[in-house]
Design a protein around this motif. Structure first.
Motif, short mmCIF file in Angstrom:
data_model
loop_
_atom_site.label_atom_id
_atom_site.label_comp_id
_atom_site.label_asym_id
_atom_site.label_seq_id
_atom_site.Cartn_x
_atom_site.Cartn_y
_atom_site.Cartn_z
N GLY A 76 51.96 2.50 7.00
CA GLY A 76 50.67 2.37 7.17
C GLY A 76 49.82 1.44 6.38
N TYR A 77 50.62 0.48 6.48
CA TYR A 77 49.95 -0.64 5.50
C TYR A 77 48.95 -1.67 6.17
CZ TYR A 77 53.54 0.38 1.69
OH TYR A 77 54.35 1.05 0.91
N GLU A 78 48.66 -1.22 7.39
CA GLU A 78 47.88 -2.50 8.15
C GLU A 78 46.68 -2.69 7.67
OE1 GLU A 78 49.48 0.23 9.28
OE2 GLU A 78 50.10 0.10 11.32
N SER B 50 66.50 -10.73 9.73
CA SER B 50 66.72 -9.47 9.62
C SER B 50 65.76 -8.99 8.57
CB SER B 50 68.33 -9.15 8.95
OG SER B 50 69.19 -9.61 9.80
N ALA B 51 65.30 -9.87 7.67
CA ALA B 51 64.44 -9.49 6.64
C ALA B 51 63.04 -9.21 7.41
CB ALA B 51 64.42 -10.61 5.81
N LYS B 52 62.59 -10.08 8.28
CA LYS B 52 61.47 -10.02 8.97
C LYS B 52 61.38 -8.68 9.79
CE LYS B 52 60.22 -14.68 9.51
NZ LYS B 52 59.84 -15.89 10.40
N GLY B 53 62.50 -8.19 10.23
CA GLY B 53 62.48 -7.05 11.03
C GLY B 53 62.28 -6.04 10.00
N ALA B 54 63.12 -5.74 9.16
CA ALA B 54 63.25 -4.70 8.06
C ALA B 54 61.96 -4.49 7.54
CB ALA B 54 64.23 -4.86 7.16
N ALA B 55 61.13 -6.01 7.07
CA ALA B 55 59.85 -5.65 6.55
C ALA B 55 58.70 -5.27 7.36
CB ALA B 55 59.52 -7.04 5.89
N THR B 56 58.91 -5.42 8.63
CA THR B 56 57.79 -5.37 9.61
C THR B 56 57.89 -3.74 9.97
OG1 THR B 56 57.82 -7.63 10.65
CG2 THR B 56 57.07 -5.71 12.02
#
Length: 280
Positions: free
Chosen positions: A65-67, A52-58
């Motif tokens: 636009g942090y790419e 869940s954390a990975k999904g929310a962070a991604t």
């Protein structure tokens, strides 16, 4: 007159002992099974929180636009949201349950009483259990020592007083990979290498960390700890292990001297590579 037998039949002592023995055997068999299932349930809960954390962070990383940059998020399981505010994250309720590092969630560190930290960069996404709360209930990054921190404090052979004269001298001092230094009640690890640390610019180990964060770190409960099983199985594939990460391998502690990206199924023996150095 008709005589009646008033004696009531009951269990003999031998029969009672047999029943007690059977119950004891059933309890002895069931407790490990129950404990194992409980451990699995805790690990599944922790793994679900990491996903869940990975999904929310991604989602936040892409939508804002942090790419091309590196962003560290902290996941609040209470509302399913992430933040980059470290101060706010320290107030989150801890939710890690497992008391040992678990491979299936692909997050370094021990989950118990921690939250999930997600770092996204051009090189990939990493997860770590971090920011445990102290026993007093205050949210800090320095909770009561976990096994790794406590063990390294005992292992440290140097103190700040031992190296202070050299570090603050005209030439500074050289500290080898894996050197541990105690300063007060804190422990510091030199995981990288450079000549001549200091040169009169440091009055404590904290000063050295501020000046050389790519080489020296304070070891806390949030320092990434890579499990021995994941090192030997190659389950670190596709993630970046940060410089300064620690592993306990065949009875010895090692630290990563640099960021390491493992390929598919790549296994590593830290005793046979220049990317890991023994901590002492």
């Amino acid at each position: 007159m008709i005589k009646t037998n008033d004696k009531k039949k009951g269990f003999t002592l031998a029969e009672l002992l047999v029943v007690v023995a059977i119950i004891a055997v059933l309890v002895a068999v069931s407790i490990p099974i129950f404990t194992s299932q409980l451990d699995k349930a805790r690990a599944s809960t922790d793994a679900a929180n990491v996903r869940s954390a990975k999904g929310a962070a991604t989602t936040d990383y892409l939508s804002n636009g942090y790419e091309g940059t590196t962003v560290t998020y902290y996941y609040d399981a209470a509302n399913g949201k992430v933040t980059t505010d470290l101060t706010a994250a320290k107030a989150f309720d801890v939710y890690g349950k497992s008391t040992k590092d678990i491979d299936l969630d692909k997050a370094t560190g021990i989950p118990k009483d921690q939250i999930v930290s997600i770092t996204i960069s051009e090189s990939g996404t990493t997860a770590a259990w971090a920011l445990g709360k102290s026993t007093s209930g205050d949210a800090t990054g320095d909770s009561e020592d976990n096994d790794t921190v406590a063990a390294l404090k005992k292992l440290a052979g140097l103190t700040w007083d031992d190296i202070k004269a050299a570090v603050t001298g005209d030439s500074g001092a050289s500290l080898a990979h894996g050197t541990l230094v105690k300063d007060g009640d804190k422990i510091y690890l030199v995981f990288g290498y450079q000549n001549n640390y200091g040169k009169k610019e440091a009055t404590s180990m904290a000063d050295l960390v501020a000046k050389y964060p790519q080489f020296i770190e304070e070891v806390t409960n949030s320092t990434p700890v890579i499990s021995e099983s994941s090192m030997k199985s190659g389950s670190n594939a596709g993630i970046t292990i940060k410089g300064g990460s620690i592993t306990y391998y065949d009875g010895v502690y090692y630290s990563a001297a640099q960021d390491i990206i493992y390929g598919n199924g790549e296994k590593e023996d830290p005793t046979q590579t220049g990317r890991w150095f023994q901590i002492k």
